[in-house]
Design an enzyme around this catalytic site. Structure first.
Site, PDB file in Angstrom:
ATOM      1  N   SER A 156     -33.798   2.175  36.961  1.00 52.10           N
ATOM      2  CA  SER A 156     -33.282   1.574  35.725  1.00 52.10           C
ATOM      3  C   SER A 156     -33.512   0.081  35.574  1.00 52.10           C
ATOM      4  O   SER A 156     -33.296  -0.475  34.499  1.00 52.10           O
ATOM      5  CB  SER A 156     -31.780   1.853  35.603  1.00 52.10           C
ATOM      6  OG  SER A 156     -31.555   3.207  35.295  1.00 52.10           O
ATOM      7  N   SER A 179     -32.309   2.934  32.450  1.00 54.75           N
ATOM      8  CA  SER A 179     -31.201   2.706  31.564  1.00 54.75           C
ATOM      9  C   SER A 179     -31.029   1.266  31.101  1.00 54.75           C
ATOM     10  O   SER A 179     -30.386   1.017  30.091  1.00 54.75           O
ATOM     11  CB  SER A 179     -29.908   3.136  32.268  1.00 54.75           C
ATOM     12  OG  SER A 179     -29.658   2.304  33.392  1.00 54.75           O
ATOM     13  N   LYS A 215     -25.901  -6.671  32.135  1.00 54.47           N
ATOM     14  CA  LYS A 215     -25.875  -5.274  31.716  1.00 54.47           C
ATOM     15  C   LYS A 215     -24.430  -4.795  31.589  1.00 54.47           C
ATOM     16  O   LYS A 215     -23.577  -5.141  32.418  1.00 54.47           O
ATOM     17  CB  LYS A 215     -26.626  -4.435  32.759  1.00 54.47           C
ATOM     18  CG  LYS A 215     -26.883  -2.985  32.357  1.00 54.47           C
ATOM     19  CD  LYS A 215     -27.692  -2.271  33.451  1.00 54.47           C
ATOM     20  CE  LYS A 215     -27.964  -0.809  33.112  1.00 54.47           C
ATOM     21  NZ  LYS A 215     -28.677  -0.120  34.207  1.00 54.47           N
TER      22      LYS A 215
END
Lengths: 503, 508
Positions: free
Chosen positions: B180, B156, B81
């Site tokens: 997330s 997210s 990420k």
């Protein structure tokens, strides 16, 4: 238009007769740890800009702080030396404000949970009077970077074309020590302020937690001052004069603020609560930013750190290894040495206490050691414009030199010549005596030859002495001393001369 | 090679590598090819690091050929990420304000990934600074849900979830501040684990809310998540909040759980995390999963956590407060975007203002303003202070619930993946997506989401398991047991039921 521009200064003596000054002093000391408060970046003075940094001290995204255990230990040492209580559990907090020298745009500090609190310290004023200053708290935080404003006339931000930031200093561990309001200093407020900071400086050095060099900014003082009509009146509005960084400046800044605030109050105006800057050149202060309640640092507990919880065992261990504090040591040495108050004060002011202590430890009497360091050596240091401790002679060498005098092998004059040799790097006094052939001549043979020569050269004086007038004998002795290059024992020469003349 | 290497689980691929059936270069290239073929549509990646990945793969292959001792996952590619800093690879956290920034250091978890020899395929898309539940707040465009390209992949960490669900990577790193990792897992039919707070180092994670952020695995199976969890977990001297204890035996727990015996295990259903507001299909799958657990020998009990009702409110004070401070460093002074004001003097303060004005998106600004306000003098006690008290109450609720149950369960998210734009103009509706995941962050306890079927709309549903702090292994035991039972019913992983993605011709 500020009040300061519309009111004049009141003469200091007049001001302190009519107003009671109250001080509050914040001292920041940079700790002499090897690495920074929250990362492993090196702490060293004078490195190339931005070379002593890590992602943490640059505030790079993702970086996290880790508390420097040594810095905590040093903070505890300071807290204990200031007779503070050491917190069993305390946290760091974030002080949020935007400024380019603060890499994260918040300073990691301590807010409502300082590591040390509720202490006091006795300071000694010039006349030996002891004054107690109460300590509110001592807390840990990190230093900011250093801004250099380029292109302006004054080096200040106003008018500069651009500014450079050096983050080498960012993250250096600091301990901030905050006093309670210092009341009762009266007209001696400037001296109290100076003596307090000086005492702290000495304590930092004694504790070995900082080099504590004022000129390098290792110790920085912010001086709060307010006036009130009488000691019974409530506290007046204070100003905070920032970064007053020499002892002399501290005294001057306090004096100036007393005079200035008295002028404002005399004019019937309120003192503005604000930050002020001290100007070294003319000893004045000028208005910085106005401090108001609107300034909001949005403190909250630092979520990236766990609480600091020094165990009681550790604190006691640190307490047990604390060195003797300067004021206590000074009192002890004065008693041991039998110096008068004025003598001791001169010794301290001359920076000779450690040197005398070492000289005494090497076997010299306290009086003998003082005679050297405060006499001949002080004169030479003064002449060369260096500190006593910078002279290239050690206490052990002085002790040896005095030993030679005490044993009669050198007289004072010869001893000074031996000192010349020592300072010139010719070795220990013993070696200089041998190399320069400076020992007192104690054999009467060569002396008698010189005496006979002198007597023969000055028959008129011989007559006068025989006639009972011993006054002119000095001329004979002087001639003998000259002939023996000063290596004769003048007392013995006198005996022999009188003997020869037969008076 | 007849087999499609991108379809293998990480553990199967690791076995194949260990047996020298395939090389890491082949496996890595297969995934890079897959990215080339489908990422034009999915947009899971912000940056693909082909060269670096293949270089790592070649190195691992050489080491294996030389008979060196290797990590079990050595050679298995991974996606990271974009909120995690990677030395030499662009790291933006989905924000314009970091466009072009190349970090000079690696996050601790990236160091561990590199040391273990996992080729890093690239950096995955996300909501800007991890603020969002749909990845629509990325400054670099939407990531699509592989199940339906008109729908959000969650957020997210939508990029990591979509990359794994779309077979672009067998493993990915996510971060979870309020859900997330878990919510994107739920809506993409993948497995996501938020470890116990402090279980995985945060050093090198671009912080949103320091007291809530936690990195964890994003995978297609519970065992794969365990393997990655063990790799990245464990104490880090660079993170003061990391737990100084060995990582719980999560791989062993996953292997034990896969045997399918949950006798004696008490599973607590959190009353407050079900019912109203949950899509019918979501509730139906949840109830079926409870039956499944019962069939495996578990005892199902109902527990009540009354303070969970305040979790969202507390979260939306604590998170923005910490974020407002954490994001202060993005000011154009040292790194990333720098914008000078269009007119007037170019002072530091005005450059900071212009940079932040231009570099931050609306959701980031919203939270920074909210947080700044919540920390302001005079409001601190009412907002931040009260929120911290709620947090304590939630921790107490958890403590009480874990007296009655070994694990707690709930649906991961109230609904399946929604369509792009559906909730973009309604922040509160968007925030409600995290209603079931947020309590775990506030209490610091670990949580897992695993797929437990399709809702009536044909989209995946997630099942959340929560365990006490430092008992992450329980998640894996229960998760692996449920996964095995469900997959035997489905005849394979749920992702096998996902539609095939359109592939574009490879240029090479």
């Amino acid at each position: 238009m500020t009040a300061a521009t519309t009111t004049g200064l009141v003469a200091y003596e007049d001001a302190v007769r009519r107003y009671d000054p109250v001080l509050g002093i914040e001292v920041h000391v940079e700790l002499g740890t090897l690495t920074k408060m929250f990362c492993a970046a090196e702490v060293a003075y004078g490195g190339e800009p931005n070379t002593q940094v890590t992602p943490v001290s640059l505030g790079l995204p993702g970086a996290l702080p880790v508390v420097n255990g040594k810095a905590v230990e040093y903070a505890i040492r300071i807290g204990l030396a200031l007779n503070c209580t050491i917190a069993e559990n305390c946290r760091f907090a974030r002080k949020n404000y935007f400024y380019p020298d603060v890499p994260k745009n918040f300073q990691t500090s301590q807010y409502d949970e300082p590591i040390a609190f509720d202490g006091w310290i006795d300071i000694e004023l010039d006349d030996g009077e002891v004054f107690r200053v109460e300590i509110e708290r001592a807390h840990m935080e990190e230093d900011a970077g250093k801004n250099t404003h380029v292109g302006g006339a004054t080096g200040r931000i106003q008018g500069a074309e651009y500014s450079l930031v050096d983050y080498n200093r960012a993250g250096i561990p600091l301990v901030e020590i905050v006093t309670r309001p210092i009341e009762g200093a009266g007209e001696r407020a400037p001296e109290v302020a100076r003596a307090y900071v000086q005492t702290l400086r000495d304590i930092f050095r004694t504790l070995d937690v900082s080099e504590a060099r004022m000129e390098r900014g290792n110790v920085r003082a912010d001086v709060n001052l307010s006036l009130r009509p009488t000691p019974e009146s409530p506290l007046g509005t204070r100003t905070e004069t920032k970064n007053v960084n020499s002892f002399r400046s501290i005294e001057r800044a306090v004096r100036y603020e007393v005079s200035r605030q008295a002028g404002v109050l005399d004019a019937g105006l309120p003192v503005v609560q604000e930050t002020r800057h001290f100007h070294e050149e003319d000893g004045t202060t000028s208005s910085g930013r106005v401090k108001s309640d609107a300034e909001d640092y949005r403190y909250f507990p630092e979520p990236d750190l766990v609480p600091v919880a020094p165990s009681r065992e550790w604190v006691e261990e640190i307490r047990a290894t604390l060195p003797e504090m300067p004021v206590a040591r000074r009192r002890r040495l004065q008693t041991e040495w039998g110096y008068a108050d004025a003598e001791m004060r001169d010794v301290v002011n001359a920076g000779a206490m450690d040197l005398i202590e070492a000289t005494v430890a090497a076997g010299t009497s306290a009086a003998g050691a003082r005679k050297w360091w405060m006499g001949e050596l002080a004169r030479r240091a003064n002449q060369d414009e260096v500190a006593l401790e910078a002279l290239s002679v050690t206490p052990a060498q002085i002790a040896q030199l005095q030993g030679l005098v005490d044993s009669g092998r050198l007289n004072d004059k010869l001893a000074r010549q031996v000192l010349d040799g020592v300072l010139a790097g010719e070795g220990d006094p013993e070696a200089v005596v041998v190399a320069r052939g400076l020992e007192i001549v104690s054999d009467d043979g060569p002396l008698l030859a010189a005496i006979d020569e002198a007597l023969a050269a000055q028959p008129d004086i011989v007559e006068k002495v025989r006639g009972g007038n011993q006054g002119p004998i000095g001329a004979i002795i002087g001639a003998v001393m000259k002939a023996t290059k000063g290596q004769a024992d003048a007392k013995r020469v006198r005996e022999l001369v009188l003997d020869r003349i037969g008076s | 090679m007849t087999q499609d290497l991108t379809r293998l689980s990480a553990s199967d691929l690791a076995s194949a590598l260990r047996n020298k059936d395939v090389t890491s270069v082949e496996a890595t290239q297969a995934h890079l090819d897959r990215i080339s073929a489908v990422d034009g549509d999915l947009h899971a990646f912000l940056h693909v690091s082909s060269e670096e990945a293949l270089a790592t793969a070649a190195e691992v292959d050489a080491q294996r050929a030389a008979g060196e001792e290797l990590h079990p996952l050595a050679g298995v590619p991974i996606a990271v990420k974009d909120v995690v800093v990677t030395k030499g690879l662009p790291t933006t956290a989905g924000s314009k304000i970091l466009e072009g920034w190349i970090p000079p250091y690696d996050a601790t978890l990236v160091e561990r990934i590199k040391a273990a020899g996992l080729p890093i395929l690239g950096k995955t898309n996300m909501d800007e600074f991890a603020m969002g539940s749909s990845t629509e707040h990325s400054a670099y465009g939407n990531t699509k849900n592989p199940w339906d390209l008109d729908r959000i992949p969650g957020g997210s960490g939508g990029g990591s979830a979509a990359a794994v669900a779309g077979f672009e990577a067998p493993l990915a790193i996510g971060t979870d501040t309020g859900g997330s990792i878990r919510q994107p897992g739920a809506v993409t039919g993948t497995v996501g684990v938020k470890p116990t707070y402090g279980g995985v180092s945060r050093y090198g994670l671009i912080a949103m809310a320091s007291s809530l952020d936690q990195a964890g695995p994003v995978t297609r199976s519970v065992l794969d998540a365990a393997l990655l969890h063990e790799l990245i977990g464990g104490h880090d001297p660079h993170d003061s909040t990391s737990i100084n204890e060995p990582v719980p035996g999560v791989v062993a727990a996953a292997q034990q759980g896969a045997q399918g015996d949950l006798k004696g295990l008490r599973v607590g259903v959190v009353k407050e995390l079900s019912g109203e507001g949950y899509q019918a299909g979501v509730s139906a799958r949840f109830d079926e999963s409870l039956d499944q657990l019962r069939a495996l020998g578990a005892e199902i009990v109902e527990v009540s956590c009354p303070s969970f009702g305040y979790a969202l409110d507390a979260y939306y004070l604590i998170m923005p407060a910490e974020a407002s401070s954490n994001l202060a460093k993005f000011d154009g002074m040292r790194f990333g975007l720098r914008v000078e004001p269009a007119e007037g003097p170019v002072t530091a303060e005005r450059v900071m203002g212009a940079t932040r004005g231009a570099g931050f998106g609306d959701e980031v600004k919203r939270r920074v303003i909210l947080g700044t306000y919540a920390l302001s003098a005079g409001y601190y006690d009412a907002y931040y202070g009260s929120a911290q008290k709620v947090r304590t109450l939630i921790q107490r609720d958890f403590a009480a619930a874990f007296e009655q149950a070994d694990v707690l369960v709930s649906p991961t998210a109230p609904t399946t993946a929604f369509k792009f734009g559906e909730k973009l103009d309604d922040p509160l509706a968007m925030y409600l997506n995290d209603i079931a995941t947020i309590p775990a962050n506030l209490a610091g306890v670990p949580g897992m989401s695993l797929p437990n079927g399709l809702s009536d709309d044909g989209l995946p549903v997630g099942f959340q398991i929560l365990a006490p702090a430092k008992a992450d292994d329980r998640l894996y035991r229960v998760g692996a047991a449920l996964e095995a039972a469900l997959e035997s019913r489905w005849g394979g992983p749920l992702l096998n039921q996902a539609p095939e993605l359109k592939t574009t011709e490879l240029a090479r």
